[in-house]
Design a protein around this motif. Structure first.
Motif, mmCIF file in Angstrom:
data_model
loop_
_atom_site.group_PDB
_atom_site.id
_atom_site.type_symbol
_atom_site.label_atom_id
_atom_site.label_comp_id
_atom_site.label_asym_id
_atom_site.label_seq_id
_atom_site.Cartn_x
_atom_site.Cartn_y
_atom_site.Cartn_z
ATOM 1 N N PRO A 288 11.986 4.845 7.202
ATOM 2 C CA PRO A 288 12.182 4.914 5.753
ATOM 3 C C PRO A 288 11.660 3.701 5.000
ATOM 4 O O PRO A 288 11.396 3.781 3.799
ATOM 5 N N GLU A 289 11.478 2.584 5.681
ATOM 6 C CA GLU A 289 10.922 1.398 5.035
ATOM 7 C C GLU A 289 9.400 1.460 4.930
ATOM 8 O O GLU A 289 8.788 0.651 4.240
ATOM 9 N N ILE A 290 8.781 2.426 5.627
ATOM 10 C CA ILE A 290 7.316 2.512 5.643
ATOM 11 C C ILE A 290 6.871 3.877 5.126
ATOM 12 O O ILE A 290 6.330 4.004 4.043
ATOM 13 N N GLY A 291 7.081 4.914 5.905
ATOM 14 C CA GLY A 291 6.733 6.268 5.479
ATOM 15 C C GLY A 291 5.265 6.609 5.668
ATOM 16 O O GLY A 291 4.499 5.872 6.293
ATOM 17 N N LEU A 292 4.870 7.720 5.086
ATOM 18 C CA LEU A 292 3.500 8.209 5.182
ATOM 19 C C LEU A 292 2.574 7.432 4.247
ATOM 20 O O LEU A 292 3.015 6.547 3.501
ATOM 21 N N LEU A 293 1.296 7.766 4.276
ATOM 22 C CA LEU A 293 0.343 7.170 3.349
ATOM 23 C C LEU A 293 0.733 7.494 1.912
ATOM 24 O O LEU A 293 1.166 8.613 1.616
ATOM 25 N N HIS A 294 0.564 6.524 1.026
ATOM 26 C CA HIS A 294 0.924 6.706 -0.378
ATOM 27 C C HIS A 294 -0.064 7.678 -1.015
ATOM 28 O O HIS A 294 -1.267 7.407 -1.085
ATOM 29 N N GLU A 295 0.430 8.813 -1.498
ATOM 30 C CA GLU A 295 -0.456 9.872 -1.968
ATOM 31 C C GLU A 295 -0.986 9.649 -3.382
ATOM 32 O O GLU A 295 -1.776 10.454 -3.885
ATOM 33 N N ALA A 296 -0.612 8.532 -4.003
ATOM 34 C CA ALA A 296 -1.210 8.147 -5.281
ATOM 35 C C ALA A 296 -2.310 7.112 -5.087
ATOM 36 O O ALA A 296 -2.780 6.503 -6.044
ATOM 37 N N LEU A 297 -2.715 6.918 -3.830
ATOM 38 C CA LEU A 297 -3.808 6.016 -3.500
ATOM 39 C C LEU A 297 -4.745 6.735 -2.535
ATOM 40 O O LEU A 297 -4.302 7.548 -1.727
ATOM 41 N N GLY A 298 -6.044 6.445 -2.622
ATOM 42 C CA GLY A 298 -6.980 7.015 -1.664
ATOM 43 C C GLY A 298 -8.061 7.866 -2.304
ATOM 44 O O GLY A 298 -7.994 8.231 -3.474
ATOM 45 N N ALA A 299 -9.076 8.180 -1.511
ATOM 46 C CA ALA A 299 -10.222 8.960 -1.985
ATOM 47 C C ALA A 299 -9.789 10.334 -2.465
ATOM 48 O O ALA A 299 -8.835 10.919 -1.957
ATOM 49 N N GLY A 300 -10.515 10.838 -3.482
ATOM 50 C CA GLY A 300 -10.234 12.161 -4.011
ATOM 51 C C GLY A 300 -9.371 12.169 -5.253
ATOM 52 O O GLY A 300 -9.177 13.197 -5.879
ATOM 53 N N ILE A 301 -8.836 10.989 -5.627
ATOM 54 C CA ILE A 301 -8.050 10.844 -6.849
ATOM 55 C C ILE A 301 -8.574 9.612 -7.593
ATOM 56 O O ILE A 301 -9.372 8.843 -7.035
ATOM 57 N N PRO A 302 -8.175 9.381 -8.851
ATOM 58 C CA PRO A 302 -8.741 8.247 -9.608
ATOM 59 C C PRO A 302 -8.610 6.896 -8.917
ATOM 60 O O PRO A 302 -9.552 6.090 -8.957
ATOM 61 N N ALA A 303 -7.468 6.634 -8.284
ATOM 62 C CA ALA A 303 -7.310 5.394 -7.510
ATOM 63 C C ALA A 303 -7.899 5.643 -6.132
ATOM 64 O O ALA A 303 -7.213 6.039 -5.198
ATOM 65 N N ALA A 304 -9.194 5.410 -5.980
ATOM 66 C CA ALA A 304 -9.967 5.958 -4.873
ATOM 67 C C ALA A 304 -9.803 5.240 -3.540
ATOM 68 O O ALA A 304 -10.382 5.673 -2.547
ATOM 69 N N VAL A 305 -9.081 4.167 -3.483
ATOM 70 C CA VAL A 305 -8.812 3.485 -2.215
ATOM 71 C C VAL A 305 -7.400 2.913 -2.274
ATOM 72 O O VAL A 305 -6.704 3.039 -3.279
ATOM 73 N N GLY A 306 -7.009 2.251 -1.193
ATOM 74 C CA GLY A 306 -5.749 1.513 -1.194
ATOM 75 C C GLY A 306 -4.665 2.125 -0.333
ATOM 76 O O GLY A 306 -3.668 1.463 -0.049
ATOM 77 N N GLU A 307 -4.850 3.367 0.113
ATOM 78 C CA GLU A 307 -3.785 3.980 0.916
ATOM 79 C C GLU A 307 -3.633 3.281 2.257
ATOM 80 O O GLU A 307 -2.516 3.139 2.782
ATOM 81 N N ASP A 308 -4.750 2.813 2.834
ATOM 82 C CA ASP A 308 -4.664 2.118 4.116
ATOM 83 C C ASP A 308 -4.121 0.704 3.941
ATOM 84 O O ASP A 308 -3.235 0.270 4.686
ATOM 85 N N THR A 309 -4.627 -0.020 2.930
ATOM 86 C CA THR A 309 -4.140 -1.382 2.723
ATOM 87 C C THR A 309 -2.656 -1.402 2.359
ATOM 88 O O THR A 309 -1.930 -2.326 2.740
ATOM 89 N N TYR A 310 -2.191 -0.370 1.655
ATOM 90 C CA TYR A 310 -0.770 -0.322 1.318
ATOM 91 C C TYR A 310 0.074 0.031 2.542
ATOM 92 O O TYR A 310 1.191 -0.474 2.695
ATOM 93 N N LEU A 311 -0.457 0.864 3.437
ATOM 94 C CA LEU A 311 0.263 1.145 4.679
ATOM 95 C C LEU A 311 0.381 -0.127 5.508
ATOM 96 O O LEU A 311 1.454 -0.425 6.056
ATOM 97 N N PHE A 312 -0.704 -0.902 5.603
ATOM 98 C CA PHE A 312 -0.623 -2.179 6.313
ATOM 99 C C PHE A 312 0.438 -3.066 5.669
ATOM 100 O O PHE A 312 1.218 -3.729 6.376
ATOM 101 N N TYR A 313 0.435 -3.107 4.354
ATOM 102 C CA TYR A 313 1.415 -3.918 3.616
ATOM 103 C C TYR A 313 2.844 -3.534 3.997
ATOM 104 O O TYR A 313 3.684 -4.394 4.284
#
Length: 438
Positions: A288-313
């Motif tokens: 629960p402190e981590i979870g899946l990839l953030h679905e408001a980040l990443g390719a295919g949406i306006p914020a086109a990156v960041g889902e991986d860096t946020y998961l690392f975070y």
């Protein structure tokens, strides 16, 4: 060292240092040859030779490797001798230990530990076919499944390719976006460790086992590997390498909670790697402190990156370690046209700001303010000043494009979060067209 090619083409080749070097004579259509040096699957660096339409002799290749890799001891090695001595020199001169590079010794990973490889794809059947050919040919000592996520089921382009590989499972995810697709694959995966890569990646036969190796240590929750350019045929691909590319170097590193807490400015998780070559223990996505990839980040949406860096975070914030293992390297096909590169860098710039706003708002990490208000503008100013002084490997037009993307980052952040809310959460299991691995 980056050498400019007159005809806009740079060849990419590799050489094995375990034996005598051979000439490279299939590069007459190129002005530059980038040569990656490896030994027993370990890439230790590269050199670039300005061949200008000619072949590269063994002696010239050897001299270039000595100069580029700074191994002066090689100058006295007889060319007829085994190059095993090169490996010793590389280990001594290229791979020194340091605070971030020192890693505990790997422990053997039990062969009963299973793995799943998740590949998200969007209407690139030719690339996907090549990718799956590599993945199904892996040399593994454990049960490994491959899960392909079709992020555009309506096109019908992906199922025929997957059908060519009977052991591969197909998952459909109609919601557009790399995070939606990868999360669907993660939900469907059954392995103890989940690896992720892209459809435009070519993985050597040793990739899976080498990416899994650091998990022999119980404190390691995630691992990333090196990402090398498959080709550098045109200016767009070479400019992307000048931008920084996707590789993170040839030294082993680890990123710990202490590294995370010790940063005075925003945590540079983009230095860790990317989802084209990464793996996590499956329980990470259930924490629960981590979870899946953030679905408001990443390719295919306006914020086109960041889902991986946020998961690392999130993994580091939760108190776990991420290892960078350069021996687990893959080849990646960069975008070949300038329009595609410009869209990519513009999206990266928007998503980079969206990532920092996410850590600021969702995690109350005030270090992001310092980065957005000071470090990021300062880096742009330095690049612009360098371009104004004279020729620069990175054009001023791309600098201005990045600045525009950063400025629009808050808007992209808002739009992406709204789209993610409208799309809703994915099903607990998105697996369809089940196949069992043989």
């Amino acid at each position: 060292m980056m050498v400019a090619a007159r005809n806009g083409r740079t060849a990419v080749r590799s050489v094995d240092l375990s034996g005598a070097l051979e000439p490279i004579d299939d590069v007459f259509d190129y002005d530059v040859v980038r040569v990656y040096a490896h030994h027993e699957g370990r890439v230790v660096g590269f050199t670039e030779v300005a061949n200008r339409g000619e072949g590269v002799s063994a002696s010239r290749l050897r001299e270039s490797l000595v100069d580029s890799l700074n191994i002066r001891v090689l100058a006295d090695i007889d060319e007829d001798l085994s190059y095993a001595l090169i490996v010793t020199a590389l280990a001594e001169k290229l791979l020194p230990g340091g605070p971030e590079e020192d890693m505990a010794e790997d422990l053997p990973l039990d062969r009963h530990v299973t793995a799943s490889v998740v590949v998200a794809t969007f209407d690139r059947p030719d690339d996907l076919r090549m990718c799956l050919g590599c993945l199904t040919g892996q040399q593994v000592d454990r049960d490994v499944e491959v899960v392909v996520v079709d992020n555009n089921p309506a096109s019908g382009l992906t199922p025929p390719v997957v059908a060519e590989f009977p052991s591969v499972r197909l998952v459909e995810e109609a919601r557009r976006g790399s995070s939606f697709a990868r999360n669907a694959g993660i939900r469907a995966a059954t392995g103890d460790i989940i690896l992720m890569t892209d459809d435009d990646v070519r993985a050597p036969a040793h990739w899976v086992e080498r990416l899994l190796a650091p998990f022999g240590r119980p404190d390691v929750a995630g691992v990333t590997g090196n990402i090398l350019p498959l080709e550098l045929e045109g200016s767009a691909q070479r400019l992307f390498e000048a931008y920084g590319g996707l590789g993170r170097g040839f030294r082993r590193k680890e990123f710990t909670p202490a590294w995370f807490e010790g940063r005075r400015s925003a945590v540079p998780t983009w230095e860790i790697g990317g989802t084209a070559n990464t793996a996590f223990r499956s329980w990470v996505f259930q924490d629960p402190e981590i979870g899946l990839l953030h679905e408001a980040l990443g390719a295919g949406i306006p914020a086109a990156v960041g889902e991986d860096t946020y998961l690392f975070y999130k993994v580091l914030k939760a108190g776990h370690t991420i290892a960078y293992e350069p021996d687990a390297w893959v080849w990646h096909r960069h975008r070949s046209d300038m329009a595609g590169l410009q869209r990519q860098l513009y999206g990266y710039s928007k998503g980079h700001v969206a990532y920092h706003l996410t850590t600021l708002i969702d995690d109350r990490d005030l270090r992001s303010l310092h980065y957005l208000a000071w470090k990021l503008p300062k880096s742009h100013f330095q690049r612009l000043r360098q371009s104004a002084k004279g020729p620069s490997p990175y054009p001023i037009k791309l600098n201005l494009l990045e600045i525009a993307g950063n400025i629009l980052g808050p808007l992209a952040f808002h739009q992406s979060r709204r789209l993610a809310r409208q799309a809703g959460a994915g099903p607990q299991s998105a697996a369809t067209n089940e196949r069992t691995e043989t």
